[in-house]
Design an enzyme around this catalytic site. Structure first.
Site, PDB file in Angstrom:
ATOM      1  N   GLU B 278       0.852  -1.201   0.091  1.00 19.25           N
ATOM      2  CA  GLU B 278      -0.114   0.202   0.177  1.00 19.25           C
ATOM      3  C   GLU B 278       1.260   1.498  -0.007  1.00 19.25           C
ATOM      4  O   GLU B 278       0.264   1.798  -0.790  1.00 19.25           O
ATOM      5  CB  GLU B 278      -0.880   0.360   1.279  1.00 19.25           C
ATOM      6  CG  GLU B 278      -2.396   0.657   0.709  1.00 19.25           C
ATOM      7  CD  GLU B 278      -3.334   0.346   2.069  1.00 19.25           C
ATOM      8  OE1 GLU B 278      -2.623   0.925   3.287  1.00 19.25           O
ATOM      9  OE2 GLU B 278      -4.165   0.663   1.325  1.00 19.25           O
ATOM     10  N   HIS B 307       6.914 -26.653   1.704  1.00 16.79           N
ATOM     11  CA  HIS B 307       6.742 -27.898   1.388  1.00 16.79           C
ATOM     12  C   HIS B 307       5.392 -27.042  -0.071  1.00 16.79           C
ATOM     13  O   HIS B 307       4.267 -28.132   0.271  1.00 16.79           O
ATOM     14  CB  HIS B 307       6.273 -28.427   2.090  1.00 16.79           C
ATOM     15  CG  HIS B 307       7.200 -29.462   2.413  1.00 16.79           C
ATOM     16  ND1 HIS B 307       7.710 -30.694   2.535  1.00 16.79           N
ATOM     17  CD2 HIS B 307       7.837 -29.228   3.816  1.00 16.79           C
ATOM     18  CE1 HIS B 307       8.395 -30.764   3.032  1.00 16.79           C
ATOM     19  NE2 HIS B 307       8.785 -29.935   3.804  1.00 16.79           N
ATOM     20  N   LYS B 420     -14.225   2.556  -2.997  1.00 19.40           N
ATOM     21  CA  LYS B 420     -15.072   2.815  -2.172  1.00 19.40           C
ATOM     22  C   LYS B 420     -16.656   3.526  -2.421  1.00 19.40           C
ATOM     23  O   LYS B 420     -17.607   3.568  -1.927  1.00 19.40           O
ATOM     24  CB  LYS B 420     -14.810   4.065  -1.552  1.00 19.40           C
ATOM     25  CG  LYS B 420     -13.660   3.290  -0.432  1.00 19.40           C
ATOM     26  CD  LYS B 420     -12.496   4.455   0.483  1.00 19.40           C
ATOM     27  CE  LYS B 420     -11.973   3.321   1.487  1.00 19.40           C
ATOM     28  NZ  LYS B 420     -10.884   4.398   2.257  1.00 19.40           N
TER      29      LYS B 420
END
Lengths: 445, 445
Positions: B278, B307, B420
């Site tokens: 960010e 793994h 937003k």
């Protein structure tokens, strides 16, 4: 229903970073059909490690798993000793669909403090230990097994044998003869099934039976994905999503974001990351040429990561293909209540939480498209065992198709061998003395 | 001690993908010193959002936090309502160092089912809700607050006020006046501190006080990082690690893997991912030029991801810089016992778990270097509050230095605004009708 929405990868929506889907599909139809036919044909050869295709048909093994679970009504804590593919599938499904009362604990590391904490918390006579390793030689899993095995015997005496169940190779390796010698119950990892493709076999189903997951429907969903993977291209969902990944990797997108809009699916990206990265990150193709394939899968959760990673996804370099996973319907919903004094938030009053979650998902996908960042969405009708099984098997097929398109073996992992050998040397294992000496000379000890 | 080992980024170790460190440091000395001086000079200007530098000095606020926690001895469950920077720091530190008996619950999403599950499980009279939002307008956090606020009043009547504590802006926003009007206890997010830099202020310290974390030492460690960030380059650890990131991003490595060898540090990568992505994923530089900066941080945990992801890290494209985090000493250790019938594993018998963890870390770093994959290691003397505070603040400084090197604002997040706005439109918020119409025309609804 598992639906693919690829509007946000199209040139008409995202501009020059996009693709023309009908022509791309037509151009690759022959290769995709060849890949599909090759996979279905090779499936009967155990050396090809395509056993995961048929495992969801094996309802007899599932019945054995369920009978075993029913016979262990005394279990309050199930400890799964497994790492990588021996843990990630069960972990993802248990977080999404698991119910009590049995508590599941996954020991997938060798850091001493968390193991000690768990041992102090558990009551041995109510604990079942499921050790999962195909070869029985995975250092982490076996170190943990040695510790739990000793702990059980120290506390329960000869009765420890009732508290261990083994999941391992049908014949080979360290654990199969040990289980036979000690008379321990044991389940099989089928020979032609690799760890990251093992969630529908007892590696996944045995822990998930203790989490009360509806396993019949998990397997039925996986069979539905098989049906699609056999179909003609226009109905072949994994061939289509594999093509999307192929096209964008060719355009230079070396990052793949996997982002479900669900906290319950919080471990699904970890499972996908292993499936994708370990299968497709290969130095050599099937002809032995150096190719260094592989896009890097990145874990994200919506809406949470809108407040963490989406800034970069939107404004950063065009180096990503983003795969959203959405749910069409909630299992149950909750209304956001009105509260006096907080009228600044009145647009939320009376709306449902799921509506907000869904609006955020749509808003984010659209905002990314506006920034020219390609993204597609897989929508599950709802989050239940059937649709999750379908999605898991779909993603396995997608991976297999990509392996074919890139002409690599998606079912081995040669790149982890050297690290294992260095570990043996550093642990002072017999036979590795000269490598240990070599490492010391290079300053590693 | 926080030690940097950069042997595995050097040309002499990894070949053509590597760098020559002394000459690189010399070549960038002037820019790094300028960056350091600029950051320390700008710190007094609240508009620069460098308040996180001084927060660890603020022991008076910490004392208030601790007094508040002591006064709430009745709390058995602490529910943190916060998302992104309002949750990730406390979550990471609590997982690493937290102790009972208070259970912490982080609500960082709006999926209805997990919220309903939590509400059904909690006992309201033993539950404290800490709502954390600087602006008080974060939709997810506030939707959850509305639900918890109503739930508390429904069950406790006017006594609900004893069960809420607010962390928000000192003056502005929705929550500050609400807390004043209702007489709720409230803590401050200092004006010049952004969410992802807030772990040492009450955003982090209040929940962590309930997790019994040694906060004095957490802050002391952060001050130690400040000391290093002020030092000459040869002692300036964050300037050095920032330079590593800068150099490899210039070489085309667009992926940064953050991989602690510790299950207790399992949420630290999530905190780092937000901090890094960010802050550094920006479309425009400070001069307004389109630059599209940002490397993508990838979460990994050792040994677990050996793994899962290490196959790709070793054999895949050379597109990564890998940052390992290791511990020099365990807090306590456990011996791997010998078990009869499992002599194939005798190289583990009598060794300690920590030795195995450590050997795997060294083996993996070395195996990656052999494959020409650059990696460096930060080693913490041990995992305690002091060293974790040091590491957190070190990483904030590294991020700030990188922002300077790239001439971007590392402290804003303009790329999340459009999403937003789309959410407001899709939720039918007043004033967003025309955007809603636009979205419908584009097929989003």
């Amino acid at each position: 229903m598992l639906r693919l929405d690829l509007a946000n990868v199209l040139s008409e929506r995202i501009g020059p970073k996009g693709i023309d889907w009908p022509s791309a599909l037509a151009a690759h139809a022959q290769r995709l059909e060849a890949a599909r036919d090759a996979l279905w044909q090779r499936k009967s050869d155990p050396a090809e490690f395509l056993g995961w295709i048929d495992v969801p048909e094996d309802t007899e093994t599932l019945r054995r798993v369920l009978r075993f679970r029913e016979a262990q009504a005394w279990v309050e804590d199930l400890v799964v000793l497994g790492i990588g593919g021996s843990a990630l599938g069960a972990q993802a499904v248990a977080a999404a669909l698991g119910k009590g009362p049995v508590r599941l604990h996954f020991v997938d590391n060798v850091e001493p403090e968390p193991i000690l904490e768990l041992l102090r918390k558990l009551e041995p006579h109510k604990t079942l230990v499921n050790v999962i390793s195909k070869s029985g030689s995975t250092a982490e899993t076996m170190a943990a097994f040695l510790a739990f095995r000793r702990w059980l015997e120290d506390r329960l005496g000869p009765d420890w044998k009732r508290h261990v169940v083994v999941t391992t190779d049908p014949a080979k390796g360290v654990l199969r003869p040990y289980a036979q010698a000690e008379g321990l119950p044991a389940f099989e990892v089928p020979r032609a099934v690799g760890g990251r493709f093992s969630v529908t076999c007892p590696v996944g189903t045995l822990p998930l039976a203790f989490a009360e997951v509806d396993l019949e429907n998990l397997l039925a969903g996986a069979r539905k994905a098989n049906e699609q993977a056999r179909a003609a291209l226009e109905h072949n969902l994994p061939a289509q999503t594999a093509l999307l990944h192929h096209l964008f990797s060719q355009k230079g997108q070396n990052i793949v974001v996997f982002m479900p809009y669900s906290t319950r699916l919080r471990y699904l990206p970890d499972w996908f990351v292993q499936l994708h990265d370990e299968s497709l990150g290969k130095m050599r193709d099937r002809a032995g040429q150096e190719v260094r394939t592989g896009t890097t899968a990145v874990r994200a959760i919506g809406t949470t990561d809108q407040h963490a990673q989406v800034q970069l996804f939107r404004e950063g370099p065009h180096d990503k293909l983003i795969n959203f996973v959405r749910l069409l319907n909630p299992s149950e919903d909750l209304e956001i209540p009105a509260v006096r004094g907080l009228e600044a938030l009145d647009y939320l009053f009376g709306k449902s939480f799921f509506k907000l979650l869904d609006a955020e998902a749509k808003a984010t996908a659209h905002a990314l498209a506006k920034a020219g960042q390609p993204n597609y969405t897989l929508t599950l009708e709802q989050l239940d065992a059937y649709h999750l099984g379908w999605l898991l098997q779909h993603l396995m097929w997608q991976t297999a198709f990509l392996g074919e398109l890139w002409n690599i073996n998606a079912f081995d992992q040669p790149g982890v061998e050297l690290g294992k050998e260095y570990t043996y040397a550093l642990m002072g294992r017999r036979g590795w003395e000269s490598l240990a000496q070599e490492l010391r000379a290079e300053g590693v000890e």
